[in-house]
Motif scaffolding. Structure first.
Motif: not given
Length: 367
Positions: A69-76
């Motif tokens: 359930g944890s969120m892993i940020p992904i950028t452009d």
């Protein structure tokens, strides 16, 4: 047309700068959600769960949700630096016959437009090579965050690309076909062929979205305060019990519709009844008392009427011979003539001949 992706086609060592534009557009009528009590617009708002407040588009990014359930940020920037050659390139990997492509794999369609004057010559080269070879190009490209499969083909003077599903994304048709064995007769296939021939071909440009037109009519009527048009009542389809009868009815209806369109009106009644007439012709004399039965009855009646005439003629001949031996020749002739004129009955003729013979014999004995 506005481009949705800029890049290049990699054709061996040849690079063709292109722009990707949508080849299709949707004409469907869209609706908004409203509050039925007061007509107020229902809107979706993007709210941060932690701060419990609405956020703007500039504050929104991407993230991958892990299994816990944890969120892993992904950028452009992360996505733009992926180590794949198709990030900004449509890489052609093979040329194959078009019939090798399963239509189930085909998805969205795009036009590839040459980007600038330098791209004109290699673009035209690829287009003419595809035309002459009668093949399509299979390519890989990246769009909207993932690598995709595509098929390049020639449409008019342009190159079009169809997005393809990966082979493992197409399901096998297991459990779709009927499980029980079904036998189709040749007569049923013949009627199916006749139905296909009767329906014939159609110009796809003549087809249009009747549902969308009907929705637009309803919207226009309500906007002007008029009553919306009512739906046409269509006959409920009956339960099909006989496949042959259903096919015959379909062929007959298709012929009637086609003939009506060609003539500008409904088809002739004789053409509609031609198929049933062939089917029941062997029983027609019993059911309807047709010409054949009438002519047979007439012949029998004529034969019966002819029999008394023959008998009368024989009786008359016998009476003439008897009258020739007898002095009462004139009397016998008159009696026979009167009997024949009254009806030519067989018994009457015999009675007259016997009566005349008795009288003649009696006169001979007395003489």
């Amino acid at each position: 047309m506005r481009s949705i992706w800029n890049g290049a086609i990699s054709f061996g060592l040849v690079s063709i700068p292109i722009k990707l534009v949508n080849a299709t557009e949707s004409h469907s009528v869209s609706f908004r959600q409203i509050h039925t009590e007061d007509g107020g617009r229902i809107r979706y708002r993007k709210v941060c769960e932690l701060e419990d407040r609405e956020v703007t588009q500039a504050e929104i990014g991407k993230a991958y949700e892990d299994a816990d359930g944890s969120m892993i940020p992904i950028t452009d920037e992360d996505l733009s630096q992926l180590p794949i050659p198709t990030a900004r390139t449509i890489e052609i990997v093979a040329f194959v016959p078009e019939d090798r492509i399963d239509p189930l794999q085909m998805g969205s369609a795009y036009y590839l437009a040459a980007s600038g004057a330098p791209a004109a010559k290699p673009y035209t080269l690829l287009r003419e090579a595809l035309k002459r070879s009668n093949r399509v190009a299979i390519a890989k490209f990246a769009l909207r965050g993932r690598e995709r499969l595509g098929m390049l083909r020639v449409v008019g003077d342009a190159i079009a690309m169809h997005g393809l599903l990966w082979p493992d994304e197409v399901r096998a048709p297991e459990g779709v076909a009927p499980e029980a064995g079904v036998t189709v007769r040749d007569q049923e296939l013949d009627l199916a062929d006749a139905l296909m021939d009767t329906l014939g071909e159609i110009d796809l440009d003549d087809l249009h979205d009747e549902y969308r037109e009907a929705v637009e009519e309803v919207v226009a009527a309500k906007a002007s305060g008029e009553k919306p048009p009512e739906a046409r009542e269509e006959a409920a389809p009956g339960k099909v019990l006989d496949l042959m009868a259903a096919l015959e009815s379909s062929v007959r209806a298709a012929r009637e519709s086609r003939d009506g369109e060609e003539a500008g009106g409904p088809a002739e009644e004789a053409e509609v009844r031609s198929l049933p007439r062939r089917k029941t012709s062997s029983r027609a004399p019993k059911e309807t008392g047709g010409k054949k039965s009438t002519s047979t009855a007439a012949k029998k009646t004529a034969a019966k009427r002819a029999e008394p005439k023959k008998s009368t003629a024989k009786s008359a001949g016998a009476a003439k011979k008897t009258a020739a031996r007898s002095p009462a020749k004139g009397t016998a002739k008159k009696a026979t003539a009167r009997s024949t004129a009254r009806g030519g009955d067989k018994d009457a003729a015999k009675g007259t001949a016997k009566s005349t013979a008795k009288k003649t014999a009696s006169r001979r004995r007395s003489a």
